[in-house]
Design an enzyme around this catalytic site. Structure first.
Site, PDB file in Angstrom:
ATOM      1  CG  ASP A  86       9.003  35.611 -44.980  1.00  0.00           C
ATOM      2  OD1 ASP A  86      10.225  35.794 -45.123  1.00  0.00           O
ATOM      3  OD2 ASP A  86       8.394  34.605 -45.429  1.00  0.00           O
ATOM      4  CG  HIS A  87      10.257  37.382 -48.714  1.00  0.00           C
ATOM      5  ND1 HIS A  87      11.448  37.404 -49.391  1.00  0.00           N
ATOM      6  CD2 HIS A  87      10.094  36.103 -48.292  1.00  0.00           C
ATOM      7  CE1 HIS A  87      11.985  36.200 -49.394  1.00  0.00           C
ATOM      8  NE2 HIS A  87      11.185  35.385 -48.716  1.00  0.00           N
ATOM      9  N   GLY A 183       8.919  27.313 -52.270  1.00  0.00           N
ATOM     10  CA  GLY A 183       7.878  26.441 -52.789  1.00  0.00           C
ATOM     11  C   GLY A 183       8.222  24.964 -52.747  1.00  0.00           C
ATOM     12  CB  ALA A 220      15.290  26.165 -45.453  1.00  0.00           C
ATOM     13  CB  SER A 221      10.214  23.446 -47.274  1.00  0.00           C
ATOM     14  OG  SER A 221       9.431  24.203 -46.382  1.00  0.00           O
ATOM     15  CG  ASN A 261      13.033  32.028 -43.590  1.00  0.00           C
ATOM     16  OD1 ASN A 261      13.452  32.171 -42.453  1.00  0.00           O
ATOM     17  ND2 ASN A 261      12.884  33.037 -44.425  1.00  0.00           N
ATOM     18  CB  ILE A 262      10.182  25.771 -42.336  1.00  0.00           C
ATOM     19  CG1 ILE A 262      11.655  25.328 -42.264  1.00  0.00           C
ATOM     20  CG2 ILE A 262       9.282  24.582 -42.706  1.00  0.00           C
ATOM     21  CD1 ILE A 262      12.006  24.547 -41.011  1.00  0.00           C
ATOM     22  CG  ASP A 263       5.040  29.217 -45.879  1.00  0.00           C
ATOM     23  OD1 ASP A 263       4.139  28.557 -45.329  1.00  0.00           O
ATOM     24  OD2 ASP A 263       4.792  30.251 -46.542  1.00  0.00           O
ATOM     25  CB  SER A 264       6.926  24.649 -48.899  1.00  0.00           C
ATOM     26  OG  SER A 264       6.958  25.818 -49.695  1.00  0.00           O
TER      27      SER A 264
HETATM   28  O1  G3H Z   1       8.655  33.360 -49.143  1.00  0.00           O
HETATM   29  C1  G3H Z   1       7.488  33.071 -49.258  1.00  0.00           C
HETATM   30  C2  G3H Z   1       6.781  32.518 -48.061  1.00  0.00           C
HETATM   31  O2  G3H Z   1       6.669  31.130 -48.177  1.00  0.00           O
HETATM   32  C3  G3H Z   1       5.454  33.201 -47.897  1.00  0.00           C
HETATM   33  O3  G3H Z   1       4.598  32.860 -48.930  1.00  0.00           O
HETATM   34  O4  G3H Z   1       3.847  35.066 -49.824  1.00  0.00           O
HETATM   35  O5  G3H Z   1       2.536  32.968 -50.261  1.00  0.00           O
HETATM   36  O6  G3H Z   1       2.567  33.994 -47.959  1.00  0.00           O
HETATM   37  P1  G3H Z   1       3.311  33.780 -49.271  1.00  0.00           P
HETATM   38  P1  13P Z   2       9.908  27.238 -48.287  1.00  0.00           P
HETATM   39  O1  13P Z   2       8.993  27.533 -49.438  1.00  0.00           O
HETATM   40  O2  13P Z   2      11.024  26.338 -48.693  1.00  0.00           O
HETATM   41  O3  13P Z   2       9.190  26.724 -47.091  1.00  0.00           O
HETATM   42  O4  13P Z   2      10.602  28.634 -47.865  1.00  0.00           O
HETATM   43  C1  13P Z   2       9.919  29.553 -47.051  1.00  0.00           C
HETATM   44  C2  13P Z   2      10.584  30.884 -46.989  1.00  0.00           C
HETATM   45  O5  13P Z   2      11.724  31.086 -47.364  1.00  0.00           O
HETATM   46  C3  13P Z   2       9.808  31.986 -46.398  1.00  0.00           C
HETATM   47  O6  13P Z   2      10.479  33.202 -46.474  1.00  0.00           O
HETATM   48 ZN    ZN Z   3      11.687  33.464 -48.167  1.00  0.00          ZN
END
Ligand code: G3H
Ligand code: 13P
Ligand code: ZN
Ligand code: NA
Length: 316
Positions: A86-87, A183, A220-221, A261-264
């Protein structure tokens, strides 16, 4: 073993759904993702950021992902599993991931001047495709923090650029900026007001120029309010946290957006459940108890996303 994202995206675009990309940094997140995706028969992209690689150790993460594939198979599930960077911030980071067995990488040159983004992305694609690794590029900058890249305001993707970018770089998918951000504080909204809608007009303009080409939605959270409320109730401080509504995500998933993409949301579920658990049982000090509660909630959240939002359930 792991697969790249090519065939998954082809099917998702034609089927009008999106493949979930869940970030993971630890064991419990990974167990939850695999359990939920196996139980809903959903293809899945396991997503690792640069921050995750330094937090959990890159070798450990890679072996965890391989263990996750085995775990799914032992559960009797044949769901396709992608391991994706990712990124990615440089050619070297992408190369290192490809060498260590990732099946997909993102090179995020979105903060660079256009021609530099093209050149860097093309370099990664030329390297990655030798190993049948798929590459995600990005045009347009999301508001908020993209790892080390900080953007005050989002710069929407310019639809005029997408066709040229895709053909010059040879990327397999394209992340675009249509109003989401990373975020838990995606929009500044006044009490009782709805967050602004995503720029579906820009998405449509992009789709018109690259018909059927796989598009990716970052940030996209939904920022599930039930979790925000639990966090605030049990000592946290997250007033004003707001995300993208499920309706907007369903609409995106039905389009050429084929990776969400879902992290938050996962972070919120874990934090909410740990706070709740420890507040209700202050004497507990076995991490399996409160992490177990968090993991259980994550499974529920991921199943819901797959079944009721992205439409990926039953597609494996
Ligand atoms: O785009 C960011 C993702 O939510 C990953 O976050 O760089 O804090 O692991 P992070
Ligand atoms: P969120 O912070 O909305 O979950 O996005 C996550 C993301 O884009 C990871 O690359
Ligand atoms: Zn991202
Ligand atoms: Na889709």
């Amino acid at each position: 073993g792991l697969v790249n994202s090519r065939e998954l995206f082809r099917q998702a675009v034609s089927g009008g759904y999106a493949i979930p990309a869940y970030n993971f940094n630890n064991l419990e997140q990974l167990q939850a993702i695999i359990t939920a995706c196996a139980e809903t028969s959903s293809p899945v992209i396991l997503q690792v950021s640069k921050g995750a690689r330094s937090y959990a150790n890159e070798t450990m993460l890679r072996f965890m992902a391989m263990g996750a594939v085995r775990m799914a198979r032992e559960m009797g599930s044949e769901i396709p599993i992608v391991l994706h960077l990712d990124h990615g911030d440089s050619f070297e980071t992408c190369k290192s991931c490809i060498e260590s067995g990732f099946s997909s990488v993102m090179i995020d040159g979105s903060h660079l001047p256009y021609e530099e983004n093209v050149a860097l992305t093309r370099k990664v694609v030329e390297y990655a495709h030798q190993y049948d690794v798929t590459v995600e590029g990005e045009l347009g900058v999301l508001a908020g923090i993209e790892d080390d890249v900080v953007a005050e305001h989002s710069t929407y993707t310019q639809p005029e650029e997408v066709e040229d970018f895709v053909s010059k770089t040879g990327v397999d998918s394209l992340a675009i900026s249509i109003g989401t951000s990373h975020g838990a504080f995606k929009f500044k909204v006044k009490e009782g007001e709805e967050p602004p809608p995503l720029r579906f007009d820009i998405l449509a303009e992009c789709e018109k120029r690259i018909p059927g080409f796989p598009i990716v939605l970052h940030g996209a959270s939904s920022v599930v309010q039930e979790y925000v409320e639990l966090i605030n109730k049990y000592g946290g401080k997250m007033e004003g946290a707001v995300g993208v509504s499920e309706d907007q995500l369903r609409r995106a998933a039905a389009s050429a957006v084929c990776k969400i993409n879902i992290d938050s949301d996962g972070r919120l579920a874990v934090t909410a459940k740990i706070r709740e658990y420890l507040a209700n049982d202050p004497g507990e000090f076995d991490p399996r108890k409160y992490l177990g509660a968090a993991r259980k909630e994550l499974i529920k959240l991921i199943k819901h996303k797959n079944e009721a939002v992205l439409g990926s359930a039953g597609r494996a």
